[in-house]
Motif scaffolding. Sequence first.
Motif, PDB file in Angstrom:
ATOM      1  N   LYS A  20       0.811  -1.222   0.000  1.00 37.03           N
ATOM      2  CA  LYS A  20       0.000   0.000   0.000  1.00 37.03           C
ATOM      3  C   LYS A  20       0.844   1.273   0.000  1.00 37.03           C
ATOM      4  O   LYS A  20       0.449   2.268  -0.600  1.00 37.03           O
ATOM      5  CB  LYS A  20      -0.950  -0.007   1.186  1.00 37.03           C
ATOM      6  CG  LYS A  20      -2.024  -1.068   1.037  1.00 37.03           C
ATOM      7  CD  LYS A  20      -2.998  -1.042   2.172  1.00 37.03           C
ATOM      8  CE  LYS A  20      -4.052  -2.120   1.938  1.00 37.03           C
ATOM      9  NZ  LYS A  20      -5.040  -2.139   2.980  1.00 37.03           N
ATOM     10  N   LEU A  21       1.992   1.229   0.646  1.00 35.32           N
ATOM     11  CA  LEU A  21       2.837   2.420   0.665  1.00 35.32           C
ATOM     12  C   LEU A  21       3.333   2.753  -0.740  1.00 35.32           C
ATOM     13  O   LEU A  21       3.440   3.915  -1.116  1.00 35.32           O
ATOM     14  CB  LEU A  21       4.014   2.245   1.620  1.00 35.32           C
ATOM     15  CG  LEU A  21       4.893   3.477   1.809  1.00 35.32           C
ATOM     16  CD1 LEU A  21       4.080   4.679   2.282  1.00 35.32           C
ATOM     17  CD2 LEU A  21       6.021   3.175   2.773  1.00 35.32           C
TER      18      LEU A  21
ATOM     19  N   THR B 199       4.132   6.305  -5.486  1.00 39.24           N
ATOM     20  CA  THR B 199       4.258   6.388  -6.938  1.00 39.24           C
ATOM     21  C   THR B 199       3.141   7.169  -7.631  1.00 39.24           C
ATOM     22  O   THR B 199       3.237   7.424  -8.825  1.00 39.24           O
ATOM     23  CB  THR B 199       4.342   4.975  -7.559  1.00 39.24           C
ATOM     24  OG1 THR B 199       3.153   4.247  -7.212  1.00 39.24           O
ATOM     25  CG2 THR B 199       5.574   4.239  -7.068  1.00 39.24           C
ATOM     26  N   ASP B 200       2.108   7.553  -6.924  1.00 39.91           N
ATOM     27  CA  ASP B 200       1.019   8.328  -7.526  1.00 39.91           C
ATOM     28  C   ASP B 200       1.561   9.699  -7.951  1.00 39.91           C
ATOM     29  O   ASP B 200       2.101  10.441  -7.139  1.00 39.91           O
ATOM     30  CB  ASP B 200      -0.117   8.495  -6.515  1.00 39.91           C
ATOM     31  CG  ASP B 200      -1.345   9.152  -7.118  1.00 39.91           C
ATOM     32  OD1 ASP B 200      -1.209  10.110  -7.896  1.00 39.91           O
ATOM     33  OD2 ASP B 200      -2.460   8.697  -6.798  1.00 39.91           O
TER      34      ASP B 200
ATOM     35  N   GLU C 192      11.749  10.157  -7.889  1.00 40.56           N
ATOM     36  CA  GLU C 192      12.778   9.263  -7.381  1.00 40.56           C
ATOM     37  C   GLU C 192      12.470   8.977  -5.920  1.00 40.56           C
ATOM     38  O   GLU C 192      11.771   9.751  -5.261  1.00 40.56           O
ATOM     39  CB  GLU C 192      14.153   9.877  -7.567  1.00 40.56           C
ATOM     40  CG  GLU C 192      14.479  10.040  -9.034  1.00 40.56           C
ATOM     41  CD  GLU C 192      15.891  10.477  -9.304  1.00 40.56           C
ATOM     42  OE1 GLU C 192      16.369  10.184 -10.402  1.00 40.56           O
ATOM     43  OE2 GLU C 192      16.516  11.112  -8.442  1.00 40.56           O
ATOM     44  N   TYR C 193      13.013   7.875  -5.421  1.00 38.23           N
ATOM     45  CA  TYR C 193      12.625   7.366  -4.114  1.00 38.23           C
ATOM     46  C   TYR C 193      13.860   7.025  -3.302  1.00 38.23           C
ATOM     47  O   TYR C 193      14.909   6.711  -3.847  1.00 38.23           O
ATOM     48  CB  TYR C 193      11.773   6.101  -4.280  1.00 38.23           C
ATOM     49  CG  TYR C 193      10.674   6.284  -5.282  1.00 38.23           C
ATOM     50  CD1 TYR C 193       9.462   6.854  -4.915  1.00 38.23           C
ATOM     51  CD2 TYR C 193      10.855   5.936  -6.614  1.00 38.23           C
ATOM     52  CE1 TYR C 193       8.462   7.059  -5.847  1.00 38.23           C
ATOM     53  CE2 TYR C 193       9.850   6.131  -7.552  1.00 38.23           C
ATOM     54  CZ  TYR C 193       8.661   6.696  -7.159  1.00 38.23           C
ATOM     55  OH  TYR C 193       7.670   6.902  -8.081  1.00 38.23           O
TER      56      TYR C 193
ATOM     57  N   ARG D 190       9.937  10.432  -1.369  1.00 41.23           N
ATOM     58  CA  ARG D 190      10.001  10.605  -2.815  1.00 41.23           C
ATOM     59  C   ARG D 190      10.333  12.059  -3.076  1.00 41.23           C
ATOM     60  O   ARG D 190      10.078  12.936  -2.234  1.00 41.23           O
ATOM     61  CB  ARG D 190       8.677  10.222  -3.492  1.00 41.23           C
ATOM     62  CG  ARG D 190       7.550  11.197  -3.215  1.00 41.23           C
ATOM     63  CD  ARG D 190       6.289  10.796  -3.921  1.00 41.23           C
ATOM     64  NE  ARG D 190       5.277  11.843  -3.808  1.00 41.23           N
ATOM     65  CZ  ARG D 190       4.059  11.724  -4.261  1.00 41.23           C
ATOM     66  NH1 ARG D 190       3.665  10.602  -4.852  1.00 41.23           N
ATOM     67  NH2 ARG D 190       3.196  12.706  -4.133  1.00 41.23           N
ATOM     68  N   ARG D 191      10.890  12.299  -4.238  1.00 43.23           N
ATOM     69  CA  ARG D 191      11.109  13.685  -4.617  1.00 43.23           C
ATOM     70  C   ARG D 191      11.063  13.790  -6.127  1.00 43.23           C
ATOM     71  O   ARG D 191      11.294  12.826  -6.855  1.00 43.23           O
ATOM     72  CB  ARG D 191      12.406  14.236  -4.057  1.00 43.23           C
ATOM     73  CG  ARG D 191      13.656  13.756  -4.724  1.00 43.23           C
ATOM     74  CD  ARG D 191      14.839  14.435  -4.089  1.00 43.23           C
ATOM     75  NE  ARG D 191      16.066  14.101  -4.787  1.00 43.23           N
ATOM     76  CZ  ARG D 191      17.240  14.524  -4.423  1.00 43.23           C
ATOM     77  NH1 ARG D 191      17.365  15.284  -3.360  1.00 43.23           N
ATOM     78  NH2 ARG D 191      18.308  14.192  -5.112  1.00 43.23           N
ATOM     79  N   SER D 192      10.728  14.985  -6.563  1.00 44.10           N
ATOM     80  CA  SER D 192      10.749  15.262  -7.990  1.00 44.10           C
ATOM     81  C   SER D 192      10.932  16.753  -8.198  1.00 44.10           C
ATOM     82  O   SER D 192      10.680  17.573  -7.314  1.00 44.10           O
ATOM     83  CB  SER D 192       9.480  14.756  -8.682  1.00 44.10           C
ATOM     84  OG  SER D 192       8.335  15.339  -8.144  1.00 44.10           O
ATOM     85  N   VAL D 193      11.378  17.049  -9.386  1.00 42.31           N
ATOM     86  CA  VAL D 193      11.565  18.429  -9.803  1.00 42.31           C
ATOM     87  C   VAL D 193      10.354  18.822 -10.634  1.00 42.31           C
ATOM     88  O   VAL D 193       9.917  18.076 -11.510  1.00 42.31           O
ATOM     89  CB  VAL D 193      12.857  18.571 -10.640  1.00 42.31           C
ATOM     90  CG1 VAL D 193      12.971  19.959 -11.249  1.00 42.31           C
ATOM     91  CG2 VAL D 193      14.079  18.264  -9.782  1.00 42.31           C
TER      92      VAL D 193
END
Length: 184
Positions: free
Chosen positions: A20-21, A26-27, A127-128, A155-158
């Motif tokens: 579930k995590l 990833t959403d 990215e995770y 998670r992170r993203s630009v």
Amino acid sequence: MRTVKLTQPDAWRQIPPAGKLRVWLTDRGSLTARMIEHGCQFNLIRISEQLKRPQYDERRVLALRAGELAVVREVILRDGPLPLVFAHTVVNPRDLRGSWRGLSRLGSRPLAEMLFHDPTITRMPMEYKLLRSPSLLLASVNDLLGLMPGDCWARRSVFLKNARPLLVTEVFLPGILACERRQT
């Protein structure tokens, strides 16, 4: 104008866990909207928004020189009083007068209001990373909430607007799965 290098350290390229995590991590949509859809009594506590020295990997993503400061916004996303996510946003200060000027006017409103309603904003791949103590982000969570949550996935993203980057990192706290259980 300096070129923005969007490659990030390998430590952020981990594969998120199964279960579930993983769905939460990833959403690619608005985390705020997802929490509300799952019945969370969503509220946001803005902890800080200030000029700070960014972490090395953040500086690298934003193409900042050593010693250069960034604007760092930190918030806690909650379900009522239960903390679910610690969000850490980093942006070059000059971009607050340009592409990301709306960030300084958010106050205690979620960043999602700006990111997911503007068609000119694009999200780079997420990215995770499994954060383990002594992670600086986990230390921030401990300082803010008075609890050391143990290992936590992040998670992170630009996000890009007019080719200017905004880095968003979200640390998923153990309470996030309580929000998920309401839907099952």
